[in-house]
Design a protein around this motif. Structure first.
Motif, mmCIF file in Angstrom:
data_model
loop_
_atom_site.group_PDB
_atom_site.id
_atom_site.type_symbol
_atom_site.label_atom_id
_atom_site.label_comp_id
_atom_site.label_asym_id
_atom_site.label_seq_id
_atom_site.Cartn_x
_atom_site.Cartn_y
_atom_site.Cartn_z
ATOM 1 N N ALA A 108 0.817 -1.211 0.000
ATOM 2 C CA ALA A 108 0.000 0.000 0.000
ATOM 3 C C ALA A 108 0.853 1.264 0.000
ATOM 4 C CB ALA A 108 -0.926 0.002 1.215
ATOM 5 N N GLY A 109 2.172 1.120 0.162
ATOM 6 C CA GLY A 109 3.075 2.270 0.136
ATOM 7 C C GLY A 109 2.981 3.148 1.359
ATOM 8 N N VAL A 110 2.719 2.559 2.520
ATOM 9 C CA VAL A 110 2.589 3.342 3.751
ATOM 10 C C VAL A 110 3.608 2.862 4.780
ATOM 11 C CG1 VAL A 110 0.136 3.787 3.388
ATOM 12 C CG2 VAL A 110 0.841 1.767 4.693
ATOM 13 N N HIS A 111 3.871 3.721 5.779
ATOM 14 C CA HIS A 111 4.669 3.327 6.926
ATOM 15 C C HIS A 111 3.778 2.560 7.899
ATOM 16 C CE1 HIS A 111 8.152 6.428 6.514
ATOM 17 N NE2 HIS A 111 7.621 6.175 5.326
ATOM 18 N N LEU A 112 4.416 1.889 8.852
ATOM 19 C CA LEU A 112 3.686 1.187 9.903
ATOM 20 C C LEU A 112 4.099 1.738 11.261
ATOM 21 C CD1 LEU A 112 3.490 -2.674 9.219
ATOM 22 C CD2 LEU A 112 1.611 -1.163 9.845
ATOM 23 N N CYS A 132 6.025 10.581 10.154
ATOM 24 C CA CYS A 132 4.712 9.975 9.927
ATOM 25 C C CYS A 132 3.956 9.756 11.224
ATOM 26 C CB CYS A 132 4.859 8.657 9.173
ATOM 27 S SG CYS A 132 5.490 7.282 10.168
ATOM 28 N N LEU A 133 4.684 9.733 12.368
ATOM 29 C CA LEU A 133 4.047 9.453 13.645
ATOM 30 C C LEU A 133 3.347 10.676 14.234
ATOM 31 C CD1 LEU A 133 6.858 7.309 15.337
ATOM 32 C CD2 LEU A 133 4.893 6.511 14.012
ATOM 33 N N LEU A 134 3.749 11.868 13.792
ATOM 34 C CA LEU A 134 3.204 13.085 14.403
ATOM 35 C C LEU A 134 1.685 13.202 14.278
ATOM 36 C CD1 LEU A 134 5.965 15.674 13.385
ATOM 37 C CD2 LEU A 134 5.626 14.548 15.601
ATOM 38 N N PRO A 135 1.081 12.900 13.108
ATOM 39 C CA PRO A 135 -0.377 13.021 13.010
ATOM 40 C C PRO A 135 -1.149 12.048 13.901
ATOM 41 C CG PRO A 135 0.629 13.003 10.820
ATOM 42 C CD PRO A 135 1.682 12.600 11.796
ATOM 43 N N LEU A 136 -0.458 11.020 14.402
ATOM 44 C CA LEU A 136 -1.146 10.049 15.253
ATOM 45 C C LEU A 136 -1.399 10.589 16.643
ATOM 46 C CD1 LEU A 136 0.800 6.787 14.300
ATOM 47 C CD2 LEU A 136 -1.292 7.705 13.284
ATOM 48 N N GLY A 137 -0.713 11.661 16.995
ATOM 49 C CA GLY A 137 -0.910 12.263 18.307
ATOM 50 C C GLY A 137 -0.220 11.474 19.405
ATOM 51 N N PRO A 138 -0.402 11.891 20.662
ATOM 52 C CA PRO A 138 0.247 11.199 21.782
ATOM 53 C C PRO A 138 -0.371 9.826 22.012
ATOM 54 C CG PRO A 138 -1.282 12.858 22.592
ATOM 55 C CD PRO A 138 -1.227 13.025 21.098
ATOM 56 N N VAL A 139 0.383 8.969 22.666
ATOM 57 C CA VAL A 139 -0.155 7.653 23.008
ATOM 58 C C VAL A 139 -1.277 7.825 24.020
ATOM 59 C CG1 VAL A 139 1.973 6.430 22.504
ATOM 60 C CG2 VAL A 139 1.588 7.345 24.792
ATOM 61 N N ALA A 140 -2.250 6.911 23.962
ATOM 62 C CA ALA A 140 -3.452 7.075 24.777
ATOM 63 C C ALA A 140 -3.310 6.476 26.166
ATOM 64 C CB ALA A 140 -4.642 6.437 24.063
ATOM 65 N N VAL A 141 -2.358 5.585 26.383
ATOM 66 C CA VAL A 141 -2.238 4.879 27.650
ATOM 67 C C VAL A 141 -0.811 5.034 28.170
ATOM 68 C CG1 VAL A 141 -2.433 2.649 28.807
ATOM 69 C CG2 VAL A 141 -3.983 3.213 26.918
ATOM 70 N N ASP A 142 -0.688 5.303 29.470
ATOM 71 C CA ASP A 142 0.639 5.429 30.064
ATOM 72 C C ASP A 142 1.442 4.152 29.857
ATOM 73 O OD1 ASP A 142 0.053 7.945 30.936
ATOM 74 O OD2 ASP A 142 -0.466 7.355 32.989
ATOM 75 N N GLY A 143 2.711 4.343 29.556
ATOM 76 C CA GLY A 143 3.595 3.200 29.394
ATOM 77 C C GLY A 143 3.643 2.641 27.991
ATOM 78 N N VAL A 144 2.806 3.153 27.086
ATOM 79 C CA VAL A 144 2.794 2.644 25.711
ATOM 80 C C VAL A 144 3.926 3.282 24.912
ATOM 81 C CG1 VAL A 144 1.508 2.607 23.538
ATOM 82 C CG2 VAL A 144 0.347 2.082 25.683
ATOM 83 N N GLN A 145 4.668 2.455 24.198
ATOM 84 C CA GLN A 145 5.686 2.921 23.269
ATOM 85 C C GLN A 145 5.112 2.854 21.856
ATOM 86 O OE1 GLN A 145 8.890 0.139 23.790
ATOM 87 N NE2 GLN A 145 8.810 0.275 26.020
ATOM 88 N N ARG A 146 5.525 3.771 21.005
ATOM 89 C CA ARG A 146 5.076 3.742 19.615
ATOM 90 C C ARG A 146 6.264 3.392 18.728
ATOM 91 N NH1 ARG A 146 0.723 7.802 18.725
ATOM 92 N NH2 ARG A 146 -0.397 6.081 19.693
ATOM 93 N N LEU A 147 6.204 2.206 18.159
ATOM 94 C CA LEU A 147 7.294 1.704 17.324
ATOM 95 C C LEU A 147 7.028 2.041 15.857
ATOM 96 C CD1 LEU A 147 7.631 -1.817 18.989
ATOM 97 C CD2 LEU A 147 8.736 0.329 19.647
ATOM 98 N N HIS A 148 8.091 1.977 15.049
ATOM 99 C CA HIS A 148 7.976 2.394 13.658
ATOM 100 C C HIS A 148 8.677 1.391 12.740
ATOM 101 C CE1 HIS A 148 9.538 4.539 10.036
ATOM 102 N NE2 HIS A 148 8.283 4.977 9.993
ATOM 103 N N LEU A 149 8.107 1.240 11.540
ATOM 104 C CA LEU A 149 8.716 0.379 10.525
ATOM 105 C C LEU A 149 8.413 0.948 9.148
ATOM 106 C CD1 LEU A 149 10.081 -2.331 9.656
ATOM 107 C CD2 LEU A 149 7.772 -3.302 9.588
ATOM 108 N N LEU A 150 9.460 1.021 8.310
ATOM 109 C CA LEU A 150 9.271 1.312 6.888
ATOM 110 C C LEU A 150 9.219 -0.040 6.186
ATOM 111 C CD1 LEU A 150 9.051 3.307 4.566
ATOM 112 C CD2 LEU A 150 11.551 3.369 4.456
#
Length: 360
Positions: A287-291, A320-338
């Motif tokens: 789909a040509g998107v990041h994860l 690409c992560l900026l539009p997702l906003g902050p994580v919703a739950v304390d302790g959650v990490q946001r990982l990234h993959l191209l």
């Protein structure tokens, strides 16, 4: 000390003067009361597994269970002359159930006391209460799903599968090829909703965040065209594994946000988690998107962290992560993959929904 809020997952029966009236070793013509038959059948329909811990001659007692038409209901029966606490402990360990989710019913106060002393978290009930067990809260799951009703048969198929694996000589991958493993990934409907919610609650080792979602929360995501609520099923030549996983995914134009990935620990050995994750990565690449993937470490989900890292996810920042906003739950990490295209699995046949076609 037991927690009344914990649902019993397995009830272990004594036989003499408990499941049936009379003592087999004394030559009694033992009889199973109809009210006990109804309890056994009803608990089975609710997805409560049942087993046996009895001091009896194994062959004689098992033959009698077959004669009265109840043998098929019991998994991992322990019929012999050892301590019943040892039998109950072995059953719990083989099922990989916490002792707090095990119950034991016996007519003898000394036997109940012996189990309670060695296994204080196991609930113990006198035989005279056997007919009333179905009315107790701890034997009444809030939701009975299609998988609940066939849980016992799925476990029995699993034991046959394990026995065949023990007799197989060769690499694990070769054995997996003999199973004819098949995975389905479908969009959740009202029919799967309860099981999907159950998966967010019951899975822990292969659960990316440990955040539960109830029916209403999942229904809200299902009605949002940007979100996918996917239910994962699995089967092999021994029979169905049932629903074994859930994926909560938000599909954006530039990034797909994997909010939750959870799979049952029952199918970890069959590569269910890696197959599912590889499929998502491959679809995102096409789909040509990041994860992006949310991960919250718990005391039990180290395997999920390893799976994400092995798949190539990292902690590197990306715009690409900026539009997702902050994580919703304390302790959650946001990982990234191209992502890049990749094979899904060499041993699992996959039948999956097309993610490039938006739902409803």
């Amino acid at each position: 000390m037991t927690d009344d809020r914990v649902i019993v997952k397995c009830l272990v029966w004594d036989l003499d003067n408990t499941l049936w009236r009379g003592t087999l070793a004394e030559g009694d013509d033992v009889v199973v009361p109809e009210e006990v038959r109804r309890v056994v059948a009803e608990l089975d329909a609710r997805g409560v597994l049942q087993s046996v811990a009895s001091k009896n001659d194994h062959d004689l007692a098992w033959a009698r269970l077959e004669q009265v038409g109840l043998a098929e209901y019991f998994v991992l029966p322990h019929i012999g002359w050892g301590p019943k606490s040892a039998s109950v402990r072995a059953i719990a360990e083989r099922l990989n159930f916490a002792e707090s989710t095990i119950a034991f019913v016996d007519d003898q106060p000394t036997e109940r006391a012996e189990v309670a002393f060695h296994l204080p978290e196991v609930r113990c009930y006198p035989a005279e209460r056997a007919a009333d067990l179905v009315g107790l809260a701890e034997f009444s799951p809030p939701v009975v799903t299609e998988d609940s009703a066939r849980r016992r048969r799925m476990y029995q198929a699993g034991f046959r599968r394990d026995a065949e694996r023990e007799g197989f000589t060769g690499p694990d991958e070769d054995f997996l090829r003999t199973l004819d493993l098949r995975m389905t990934v479908v969009r959740a409907t009202e029919r799967e909703l309860a099981r999907a919610a159950e998966l967010t609650l019951r899975t822990s080792q292969m659960n990316a965040t440990g955040v539960p979602y109830d029916d209403d929360a999942l229904r809200g995501l299902m009605s949002d065209p940007e979100h996918e609520v996917l239910v994962v099923g699995m089967s092999d030549r021994f029979g169905p594994h049932g629903a074994v996983g859930i994926v909560l995914l938000r599909r954006g134009s530039d990034v797909w946000h994997l909010k939750l990935l959870a799979t049952s620990c029952r199918v970890v050995a069959f590569g269910a988690g890696s197959t599912l994750l590889n499929w998502i990565v491959d679809r995102a690449a096409r789909a040509g998107v990041h994860l992006a993937a949310d991960f919250r470490p718990t005391d039990r989900n180290r395997m999920m962290d390893i799976a994400y890292r092995f798949a190539g996810f990292d902690d590197e920042a990306c715009g690409c992560l900026l539009p997702l906003g902050p994580v919703a739950v304390d302790g959650v990490q946001r990982l990234h993959l191209l992502p890049e295209p990749r094979p899904v699995s060499p041993v699992v046949t996959l039948d999956a929904v097309d993610l490039e076609v938006a739902h409803g």
